[in-house]
Design an enzyme around this catalytic site. Structure first.
Site, PDB file in Angstrom:
ATOM      1  N   HIS A   1       0.811  -1.227   0.000  1.00  0.00           N
ATOM      2  CA  HIS A   1       0.000   0.000   0.000  1.00  0.00           C
ATOM      3  C   HIS A   1       0.843   1.276   0.000  1.00  0.00           C
ATOM      4  O   HIS A   1       0.316   2.360  -0.251  1.00  0.00           O
ATOM      5  CB  HIS A   1      -1.050  -0.028   1.128  1.00  0.00           C
ATOM      6  CG  HIS A   1      -0.564   0.358   2.480  1.00  0.00           C
ATOM      7  ND1 HIS A   1      -0.319  -0.555   3.483  1.00  0.00           N
ATOM      8  CD2 HIS A   1      -0.309   1.576   3.015  1.00  0.00           C
ATOM      9  CE1 HIS A   1       0.073   0.079   4.555  1.00  0.00           C
ATOM     10  NE2 HIS A   1       0.087   1.377   4.312  1.00  0.00           N
TER      11      HIS A   1
ATOM     12  N   ASP B   1      -0.553  -7.440   1.356  1.00  0.00           N
ATOM     13  CA  ASP B   1       0.043  -6.103   1.476  1.00  0.00           C
ATOM     14  C   ASP B   1       1.563  -6.221   1.634  1.00  0.00           C
ATOM     15  O   ASP B   1       2.115  -6.032   2.721  1.00  0.00           O
ATOM     16  CB  ASP B   1      -0.588  -5.382   2.678  1.00  0.00           C
ATOM     17  CG  ASP B   1      -0.252  -3.896   2.692  1.00  0.00           C
ATOM     18  OD1 ASP B   1       0.345  -3.402   1.710  1.00  0.00           O
ATOM     19  OD2 ASP B   1      -0.588  -3.232   3.699  1.00  0.00           O
TER      20      ASP B   1
ATOM     21  N   SER C   1       3.886   2.245   8.373  1.00  0.00           N
ATOM     22  CA  SER C   1       3.541   1.263   7.337  1.00  0.00           C
ATOM     23  C   SER C   1       4.756   0.788   6.558  1.00  0.00           C
ATOM     24  O   SER C   1       5.628   1.588   6.215  1.00  0.00           O
ATOM     25  CB  SER C   1       2.558   1.886   6.352  1.00  0.00           C
ATOM     26  OG  SER C   1       1.283   1.852   6.887  1.00  0.00           O
ATOM     27  N   GLY C   2       4.783  -0.508   6.272  1.00  0.00           N
ATOM     28  CA  GLY C   2       5.874  -1.081   5.500  1.00  0.00           C
ATOM     29  C   GLY C   2       7.072  -1.446   6.346  1.00  0.00           C
ATOM     30  O   GLY C   2       7.947  -2.189   5.915  1.00  0.00           O
TER      31      GLY C   2
HETATM   32  C1  4AZ Z   1      -1.261   3.843   8.813  1.00  0.00           C
HETATM   33  O1  4AZ Z   1      -2.109   4.681   8.634  1.00  0.00           O
HETATM   34  C2  4AZ Z   1      -1.406   2.904   9.953  1.00  0.00           C
HETATM   35  N1  4AZ Z   1      -2.156   0.756  14.384  1.00  0.00           N
HETATM   36  C3  4AZ Z   1      -0.430   1.950  10.178  1.00  0.00           C
HETATM   37  C4  4AZ Z   1      -0.559   1.099  11.229  1.00  0.00           C
HETATM   38  C5  4AZ Z   1      -1.652   1.153  12.053  1.00  0.00           C
HETATM   39  C6  4AZ Z   1      -2.621   2.100  11.843  1.00  0.00           C
HETATM   40  C7  4AZ Z   1      -2.490   2.985  10.791  1.00  0.00           C
HETATM   41  C8  4AZ Z   1      -1.740   0.172  13.189  1.00  0.00           C
HETATM   42  O2  4AZ Z   1      -0.274   3.759   8.070  1.00  0.00           O
END
Ligand code: 4AZ
Length: 416
Positions: free
Chosen positions: A225, A270, A366-367
């Site tokens: 993503h 993902d 993320s990632g």
């Molecule tokens: C995000 O928005 C995100 N609590 C990544 C991880 C989590 C929530 C949001 C996990 O990238």
């Protein structure tokens, strides 16, 4: 008039004599102090590399694989014996650490490559080497833990700090620096330099955008993503280290491969891999994490760590320094309960955090990596920060891509 002159010459003012005596004493004192410091007090670090042969082990090609179950089991057994032997020895005060680096299987057994670190005063250096050798020799002679070995095969050599660190940095999931300080993200704390050397920052136009993990000197693993919006390779750069800005280094990327079954409207599959334009040089602060075997099982309750430069809370500030948060693997069944994610967590995902909330990954993580130290304290990438309902909410732990489910996919794209 002569006696007058003579008396003038002999009677130097008392303060001058005192000053000269003081000066001589001071120089002497500093010299002796420095000598004592370097010869007796200063603890210098010495590194050794060694080999010995364990016989009576049938040939198994899995010993060649750094991350196989067989390598972990045999290495752990030898490491336990080495630690016990050194800690029970007369040089236990100088002993810092020892580990198995590599196993070389052959038709008549396995050659074990070891790495040792000691602290000693300069004057005792020659004794130290002899002591280490005889402790290892006796350990091998005693046929420890039902393993038969050939003590005469033992070879031990001192190596430089540079080479010692190179050896560690070329192996996945290890840290060259041993800091007792090692020991947002939401509810996390700042990381030490070199603590998470595989952590990368994926940047879009120079701005931190996603986390990623280094799995070789050219490949990174991240979330699919992260490439939902920006698909132009030239928009992306990669950096490492603990400070997000200014970046510790700046690498261009050559390619990214998103999982074929990933769709932007869902959370499944993902995962993506990123190829760097140039290989990175491994250092204490930049090197790869280990990938688990597809069959490796990480049971609920296991201690894991998530790291990243993500927001400190939902819609919160972003940190300057890399953050780490200790979390625990949560049973998928509990994570899929009605008050939690109600069946949204697939077998190819895993939940980590706390059902009571507070400590969690957040936007911008993320990632990035969710890592687990195995029984030998070697770090494995078990999850990729993927999704979650806000950050740190009760009954809404972080959900991660389960790396073991994609082990074959990673191999098919990267050869790793
Ligand atoms: C995000 O928005 C995100 N609590 C990544 C991880 C989590 C929530 C949001 C996990 O990238």
């Amino acid at each position: 008039s002569r006696p007058v002159i003579a008396s003038q010459r002999t009677s130097l003012p008392l303060w001058m004599v005192a000053l000269m005596v003081f000066g001589v004493l001071a120089v002497l004192g500093v010299t002796i102090g420095l000598l004592v410091h370097f010869l007796a007090v200063e603890n210098n670090t010495y590194y050794y590399e060694g080999n010995f042969k364990v016989t009576d082990i049938p040939y198994n090609s899995n010993y060649e694989k750094e991350t196989s179950e067989e390598t972990t089991a045999l290495s752990k057994m030898i490491e336990t014996q080495m630690i016990d032997a050194f800690q029970a020895s007369s040089i236990h005060n100088q002993y810092v650490t020892s580990q198995v680096i590599k196993l070389f299987p052959s038709s008549d057994g396995v050659t074990v490559n070891i790495w040792l670190m000691f602290k000693s005063t300069l004057g005792k250096k020659a004794d130290l080497r002899r002591n280490i050798e005889s402790i290892l020799y006796n350990m091998l002679k005693n046929n420890y833990a039902s393993l038969t070995s050939d003590p005469s095969s033992l070879k031990l050599t001192e190596i430089s700090k540079v080479n010692a660190e190179k050896t560690i940095n070329n192996r996945c999931g290890r840290r060259a620096k041993l800091s007792s300080a090692y020991d947002r993200i939401k509810g996390g704390s700042a990381a030490q330099e070199g603590e998470w050397p595989w952590q990368a920052s994926l940047k879009v136009k120079g701005q931190h955008y996603c986390g990623a993990s280094l799995i070789s000197n050219r490949w990174l693993v991240t979330a699919a993503h992260c490439f939902k919006v920006y698909k132009n390779i030239s928009d992306w750069t990669v950096s490492f280290g603990t400070v997000v800005k200014p970046p510790y280094m700046k690498n261009k990327i050559k390619d990214f491969i998103v999982h074929e079954n990933y769709t932007p409207l869902a959370h499944h599959d993902d995962i993506a891999v990123v190829l760097l334009a140039e290989p990175v040089r491994f250092t204490n602060n930049v090197h790869s994490v280990c990938l688990p075997e597809a069959t490796q099982n990480i049971p609920p309750g296991s201690d894991v760590v998530v790291t990243g430069w993500g927001a400190l809370m939902k819609d919160g500030k972003f940190p300057e320094l890399l953050q780490k948060a200790p979390v625990k693997i949560i049973d998928t069944e509990i994570c899929n309960s009605a008050e939690s994610y109600y069946g949204l967590v697939l077998d190819t995902m895993l939940c980590a955090g706390y059902m009571e909330g507070h400590i969690d990954a957040c936007q911008g993580d993320s990632g990035g990596p969710l890592v687990h130290p195995n029984s030998r304290k070697i770090w494995f990438l078990v999850g990729i920060v993927s999704w979650g309902d806000d950050c740190g909410r009760k009954n809404k732990p972080g959900v991660y891509t389960r790396v073991t489910s994609y082990r074959a996919w990673i191999a098919s794209k990267t050869g790793i």
